[in-house]
Design an enzyme around this catalytic site. Structure first.
Site, mmCIF file in Angstrom:
data_model
loop_
_atom_site.group_PDB
_atom_site.id
_atom_site.type_symbol
_atom_site.label_atom_id
_atom_site.label_comp_id
_atom_site.label_asym_id
_atom_site.label_seq_id
_atom_site.Cartn_x
_atom_site.Cartn_y
_atom_site.Cartn_z
ATOM 1 N N HIS A 72 41.162 65.707 29.996
ATOM 2 C CA HIS A 72 40.955 64.669 31.017
ATOM 3 C C HIS A 72 42.288 64.200 31.573
ATOM 4 O O HIS A 72 43.312 64.212 30.884
ATOM 5 C CB HIS A 72 40.148 63.493 30.453
ATOM 6 C CG HIS A 72 40.790 62.748 29.321
ATOM 7 N ND1 HIS A 72 41.750 61.778 29.510
ATOM 8 C CD2 HIS A 72 40.595 62.816 27.982
ATOM 9 C CE1 HIS A 72 42.109 61.278 28.351
ATOM 10 N NE2 HIS A 72 41.433 61.897 27.391
ATOM 11 N N ASP A 74 42.746 61.120 33.154
ATOM 12 C CA ASP A 74 42.927 59.669 33.194
ATOM 13 C C ASP A 74 43.532 59.150 31.898
ATOM 14 O O ASP A 74 43.454 59.786 30.846
ATOM 15 C CB ASP A 74 41.611 58.953 33.493
ATOM 16 C CG ASP A 74 40.512 59.254 32.471
ATOM 17 O OD1 ASP A 74 40.400 60.414 32.044
ATOM 18 O OD2 ASP A 74 39.774 58.319 32.097
ATOM 19 N N ASP A 104 47.425 61.131 24.487
ATOM 20 C CA ASP A 104 46.037 61.192 24.972
ATOM 21 C C ASP A 104 46.003 61.278 26.490
ATOM 22 O O ASP A 104 45.894 60.264 27.161
ATOM 23 C CB ASP A 104 45.303 59.947 24.482
ATOM 24 C CG ASP A 104 43.829 59.958 24.805
ATOM 25 O OD1 ASP A 104 43.280 61.039 25.064
ATOM 26 O OD2 ASP A 104 43.224 58.867 24.811
ATOM 27 N N GLU A 136 37.271 60.162 31.745
ATOM 28 C CA GLU A 136 36.817 60.345 30.368
ATOM 29 C C GLU A 136 36.967 59.052 29.582
ATOM 30 O O GLU A 136 36.120 58.733 28.735
ATOM 31 C CB GLU A 136 37.634 61.469 29.700
ATOM 32 C CG GLU A 136 37.136 61.883 28.311
ATOM 33 C CD GLU A 136 37.729 61.061 27.179
ATOM 34 O OE1 GLU A 136 37.252 61.188 26.042
ATOM 35 O OE2 GLU A 136 38.689 60.283 27.411
ATOM 36 N N GLU A 137 38.026 58.306 29.845
ATOM 37 C CA GLU A 137 38.316 57.106 29.068
ATOM 38 C C GLU A 137 37.292 55.994 29.280
ATOM 39 O O GLU A 137 37.238 55.042 28.504
ATOM 40 C CB GLU A 137 39.718 56.578 29.411
ATOM 41 C CG GLU A 137 40.860 57.497 29.015
ATOM 42 C CD GLU A 137 41.078 57.571 27.513
ATOM 43 O OE1 GLU A 137 40.287 56.969 26.768
ATOM 44 O OE2 GLU A 137 42.037 58.234 27.089
ATOM 45 N N GLU A 163 42.069 67.092 22.854
ATOM 46 C CA GLU A 163 42.334 65.721 22.406
ATOM 47 C C GLU A 163 43.278 65.754 21.202
ATOM 48 O O GLU A 163 43.312 66.733 20.452
ATOM 49 C CB GLU A 163 41.030 65.018 22.030
ATOM 50 C CG GLU A 163 40.120 64.693 23.192
ATOM 51 C CD GLU A 163 40.527 63.421 23.931
ATOM 52 O OE1 GLU A 163 41.573 62.831 23.584
ATOM 53 O OE2 GLU A 163 39.789 63.033 24.857
ATOM 54 N N HIS A 355 46.702 54.976 23.213
ATOM 55 C CA HIS A 355 46.143 53.702 23.678
ATOM 56 C C HIS A 355 46.990 52.493 23.285
ATOM 57 O O HIS A 355 46.478 51.372 23.286
ATOM 58 C CB HIS A 355 44.717 53.502 23.143
ATOM 59 C CG HIS A 355 43.718 54.459 23.679
ATOM 60 N ND1 HIS A 355 42.376 54.154 23.792
ATOM 61 C CD2 HIS A 355 43.826 55.722 24.147
ATOM 62 C CE1 HIS A 355 41.711 55.181 24.296
ATOM 63 N NE2 HIS A 355 42.588 56.152 24.514
#
Length: 384
Positions: A72, A74, A104, A136-137, A163, A355
């Site tokens: 992903h 984003d 990520d 995706e997030e 991931e 994150h």
């Protein structure tokens, strides 16, 4: 030693501030132009707003099953986090590369793109699909349209989702369903509380029922997961205007993260039915305009990968796992598997660094990813 091209591409990708709430079109355009330099056509699959897009490209023969390299584009926001450097400028310190998305999961995207020259330099015995998705997030909202397009092709034999797993093969994760509950009560002066319908108090009663359901979910367990049961939690709540006003509105968001194979829709239906059949009539005895609504926010299935020939052969390129590995976070992997494509989660970095402020990927992790993809490229070579 990692591929220098991976490091350069990662710096470019990090520079695109593709926070989920914002557009990712500039990054997609960059990837399209990069692939075009190697003579590879790619398809941009835009969302309804036209502000975001997935990308799908293929290298090699398309008349047979192949391998999907999925990731992903984003990233999560940086607002409110204490970074010591610009999160959208790649910075190297003590063998670590810092920046939003390094773990990520833009390191995987960069490594996949760096592999392209090797892929086109040899005849491939099966196609390699590059599948980059948006959103995706926020619940894997972008990948369904990508999968709809992929389903029109010869179905791939395997999907690799990069991931961050510290390059350990992961075979399973929980699914997720998220909903918003909105309670509309009836405002009144707090001195005349019985004349109003307190939206916050009714929202609390629904949340209490959700807590009871969370205890029921603990009864079904799978020791391969941590925690070993499905979970339910309320994460956001808003309501009320002032202390001397009976609140007219309250809304809250809740999620269920379910073990693979556990159906949670009956629980969702149960709480909706109870709220609307028991609480709502009580509220409307005071004010007919009261209401309780539930709106889906996101939903993706869990992943529980079964053995398949191509999967087993690709696993031979990785260090043998000490045990059947699962992760707590979700991915688009369950959606690929739902389409009938066996899926493996494996990528550089650790979600322990994702994150958060100071997100990083280590150079050894990046090198391990480059080595794996180079070995995969050799495995894909057509025998001469």
């Amino acid at each position: 030693m990692s591929n220098p091209a991976t490091r350069e591409l990662l710096a470019d990708l990090i520079a695109f501030a593709t926070v989920s709430r914002d557009s990712n079109l500039a990054l997609i355009d960059y990837v399209q132009r990069y692939l075009a330099r190697y003579g590879i056509d790619s398809e941009m699959i835009a969302d309804a707003s036209g502000e975001k897009a997935n990308l799908l490209a293929v290298i090699g023969p398309q008349d047979r099953p192949g391998i999907v390299l999925s990731g992903h584009t984003d990233v999560v926001p940086v607002s409110g986090q204490q970074w010591h450097s610009d999160p959208f400028v790649l910075r190297e310190t003590n063998g670590k590369l810092f920046g939003r998305g390094t773990a990520d999961m833009k390191s995987w995207l960069a490594a996949v793109l760096a592999l392209v020259p090797q892929l086109i330099a040899q005849p491939l015995r099966m196609p390699v699909w590059i599948a980059f998705s948006h959103d995706e997030e926020v619940g894997c909202k972008g990948v369904p349209t990508l999968l709809a397009r992929l389903a029109q092709k010869t179905l791939p034999a395997l999907c690799l989702v990069g991931e961050p797993t510290e390059m350990r093969p992961v075979f399973g994760h929980k699914g997720k369903i998220a909903l918003r509950c909105e309670v509309t009560g009836h405002a009144a002066h707090s001195a005349y509380t019985p004349q109003g319908v307190n939206a916050i108090e009714y929202a609390v009663r629904i949340i209490q029922s959700l807590m009871t359901l969370a205890e029921r979910l603990k009864q079904e367990r799978n020791p391969a997961f941590d925690p070993p049961f499905s979970t339910l939690q309320t994460g956001v709540i808003h309501g009320g205007e002032a202390l001397n006003i009976v609140p007219e509105r309250c809304w809250f968001d809740f999620e269920i993260r379910s073990l693979p194979g556990v159906s949670v829709q009956p629980l969702v239906d149960e709480i909706i039915h109870w709220s609307q059949q028991h609480l709502l009539p009580e509220m409307r005895q005071i004010a007919v305009g009261c209401d309780i609504t539930f709106t889906p926010l996101s939903h993706y299935p869990g992943l529980q990968t079964q053995a398949a020939t191509t999967l087993e052969q690709v696993l031979a390129l990785l260090p043998p796992p000490a045990a059947v590995n699962t992760v707590a976070f979700g991915t688009e992997g369950g959606l690929f598997q739902q389409l009938g494509i066996p899926t493996l989660i494996c990528g550089p970095g650790s979600m322990a660094q994702g994150h958060k402020a100071g997100e990083f990927v280590s150079l050894p992790q990046l090198a391990a990813c480059d080595t794996f993809l180079a070995d995969l490229c050799c495995w894909l070579r057509e025998p001469t």
